[in-house]
Design a protein around this motif. Sequence first.
Motif, PDB file in Angstrom:
ATOM      1  N   ALA A   1     -10.538  -4.576   1.206  1.00  0.00           N
ATOM      2  CA  ALA A   1      -9.771  -5.778   0.866  1.00  0.00           C
ATOM      3  C   ALA A   1      -8.308  -5.380   0.648  1.00  0.00           C
ATOM      4  O   ALA A   1      -8.012  -4.200   0.424  1.00  0.00           O
ATOM      5  N   PRO A   2      -7.385  -6.316   0.709  1.00  0.00           N
ATOM      6  CA  PRO A   2      -5.950  -5.979   0.598  1.00  0.00           C
ATOM      7  C   PRO A   2      -5.601  -5.153  -0.630  1.00  0.00           C
ATOM      8  O   PRO A   2      -4.810  -4.217  -0.542  1.00  0.00           O
ATOM      9  N   ARG A   3      -6.191  -5.467  -1.772  1.00  0.00           N
ATOM     10  CA  ARG A   3      -5.818  -4.759  -3.001  1.00  0.00           C
ATOM     11  C   ARG A   3      -6.434  -3.365  -3.096  1.00  0.00           C
ATOM     12  O   ARG A   3      -6.179  -2.638  -4.068  1.00  0.00           O
ATOM     13  N   GLU A   4      -7.259  -2.991  -2.095  1.00  0.00           N
ATOM     14  CA  GLU A   4      -7.986  -1.718  -2.163  1.00  0.00           C
ATOM     15  C   GLU A   4      -7.402  -0.649  -1.253  1.00  0.00           C
ATOM     16  O   GLU A   4      -8.024   0.380  -1.006  1.00  0.00           O
ATOM     17  N   ARG A   5      -6.187  -0.861  -0.763  1.00  0.00           N
ATOM     18  CA  ARG A   5      -5.582   0.082   0.174  1.00  0.00           C
ATOM     19  C   ARG A   5      -5.333   1.450  -0.456  1.00  0.00           C
ATOM     20  O   ARG A   5      -5.368   2.471   0.234  1.00  0.00           O
ATOM     21  N   ARG A   6      -5.070   1.490  -1.742  1.00  0.00           N
ATOM     22  CA  ARG A   6      -4.829   2.782  -2.411  1.00  0.00           C
ATOM     23  C   ARG A   6      -6.071   3.653  -2.354  1.00  0.00           C
ATOM     24  O   ARG A   6      -5.982   4.864  -2.117  1.00  0.00           O
ATOM     25  N   MET A   7      -7.231   3.056  -2.576  1.00  0.00           N
ATOM     26  CA  MET A   7      -8.467   3.823  -2.506  1.00  0.00           C
ATOM     27  C   MET A   7      -8.728   4.291  -1.077  1.00  0.00           C
ATOM     28  O   MET A   7      -9.245   5.391  -0.853  1.00  0.00           O
ATOM     29  N   LEU A   8      -8.370   3.467  -0.105  1.00  0.00           N
ATOM     30  CA  LEU A   8      -8.505   3.872   1.302  1.00  0.00           C
ATOM     31  C   LEU A   8      -7.681   5.130   1.565  1.00  0.00           C
ATOM     32  O   LEU A   8      -8.170   6.070   2.213  1.00  0.00           O
ATOM     33  N   SER A   9      -6.460   5.177   1.054  1.00  0.00           N
ATOM     34  CA  SER A   9      -5.606   6.365   1.233  1.00  0.00           C
ATOM     35  C   SER A   9      -6.231   7.586   0.577  1.00  0.00           C
ATOM     36  O   SER A   9      -6.199   8.691   1.134  1.00  0.00           O
ATOM     37  N   ALA A  10      -6.813   7.399  -0.607  1.00  0.00           N
ATOM     38  CA  ALA A  10      -7.455   8.513  -1.313  1.00  0.00           C
ATOM     39  C   ALA A  10      -8.652   9.036  -0.530  1.00  0.00           C
ATOM     40  O   ALA A  10      -8.886  10.249  -0.446  1.00  0.00           O
TER      41      ALA A  10
END
Length: 504
Positions: free
Chosen positions: A352-361
């Motif tokens: 989801a849009p707000r979960e991009r930081r976790m995607l990077s991690a």
Amino acid sequence: MASSPEALSFDGFAISAPILQAIKQVGYETPTQIQARAIPHLLAGCDLMGQAQTGTGKTAAFAIPILNRLALTRKEPQALVLVPTRELAIQVAEAFQTYARYLEDFRVLPIYGGQSMGNQLRQLKRGVHVIVGTPGRIMDHLRRKSLLLDKLTTVVLDEADEMLKMGFIEDVEWILGQMPAKRQTALFSATMPSSVRHIASRHLHSPHDIKIKGKTASLPAINQRYCLVSDFHKLDALTRMLEVEEYDATIIFVRTKIATEELAKKLSARGYAAAALNGDMAQAQREKVVGQLKKNTLDIIVATDVAARGLDVKRISHVVNYDIPYDTGTYIHRIGRTGRAGRTGTATLFVAPRERRMLSAIKKVTGQPLYEMPLPSHQKIIDRRIEQFKQQVMGTLEREDLAEFRHLVQQWVEQENLSPLDVAAALTYSMQRERPLVKPPLAESANHDKALQRPVKKKAKKMSALKTTRRSETKNKKFHKKTIKKQKDFRHSYFNNSHHLSTP
């Protein structure tokens, strides 16, 4: 000073039963390194400086001790978590809600710019225990006196290096200056530049210094991909993927036990052989579900992390992270359910849009390519259905003796004066009524395809614009301060000189 009290389970910490219950329901069995080393110090009330990458479980490392030390009867801010972005503020607030689901009357409030000030003021008046906010909006409330920190016992600076990059360090210093001198302070950051260490030296008292080195996971032959999709469109995206993909068996991970039941029912209603697997099920029932998966009588399992521990079924070719995991370790565990015994597997992550930081991690910890997957178009789904139906018909023609059926159809054609082509078309329609082989009007299908991605694109643009606005506001704030100072200096000089000239 560094200490490393390693706990084998969360039961080894002095955590209250309601919080432990919530932790286990989420699926956490053993603490991550940052949790094992930070939680004991924070529970003891010590200051702490922790360095660890995003996705290593830092939020739980400070949220669990904060919740454990709250006085729930006091409806006033007792803990403040400062974060650099509103997306992170929402995530951290959601994490607090998750770990506090069995704490009666617990209240957490995310405070950030772009949200209605009126709503925030109403929530503050009702009383909250934990505030999670961005520096700019926290400063607004402190100046308005709508947020009082005189009863604050704990403050956490999360992603301190990001706040530095975004120009919030001066604001953070000002906010820390408004707090009681006697408090617990924790600072978490992925990197420790000198400016962040300077803040730590000024505002932390004899902190425990913890540093967790990032590791790259060793994974089997798994094709990893992600799909940007809003929460509202996840089910549609999943069913499209299942329609088009060639898969043997699939395990779909969600966060809660209720979600396993709901999603399994929705998939079953759409014609898939799906079942739930969660910790509330009796052991015999869980074994039965796994047995059905092994015997090919079941194709899809919707599971929580705790229920899927140790699950080893060779025919699992696909893993779907329907809900993104809370930490990278859980992601590694999940996708490890496929690619077993030398076979290749496919892992899909819905973001989801707000979960991009976790995607990077996750990209960092896997050290392997993670490709963006476009959702299958409506036309591709129709083409796939036609191909499957064609294979079904051709297989029936090759295997079965159809002499009696040919005779029956011939009778209908002659008696009713029908075309054999019309009969075949009617039978095709009857068989495929639930999975139509004819697509809807072009405009309708095209609009539906676009709708799945539109919320994500709008959100991404909004996030980009928000970051630009924050940088601009920071620059304007500094420029404004310099302008005011110059004006004061000029007035001071002018009046002093004027007075001097008029003196006899």
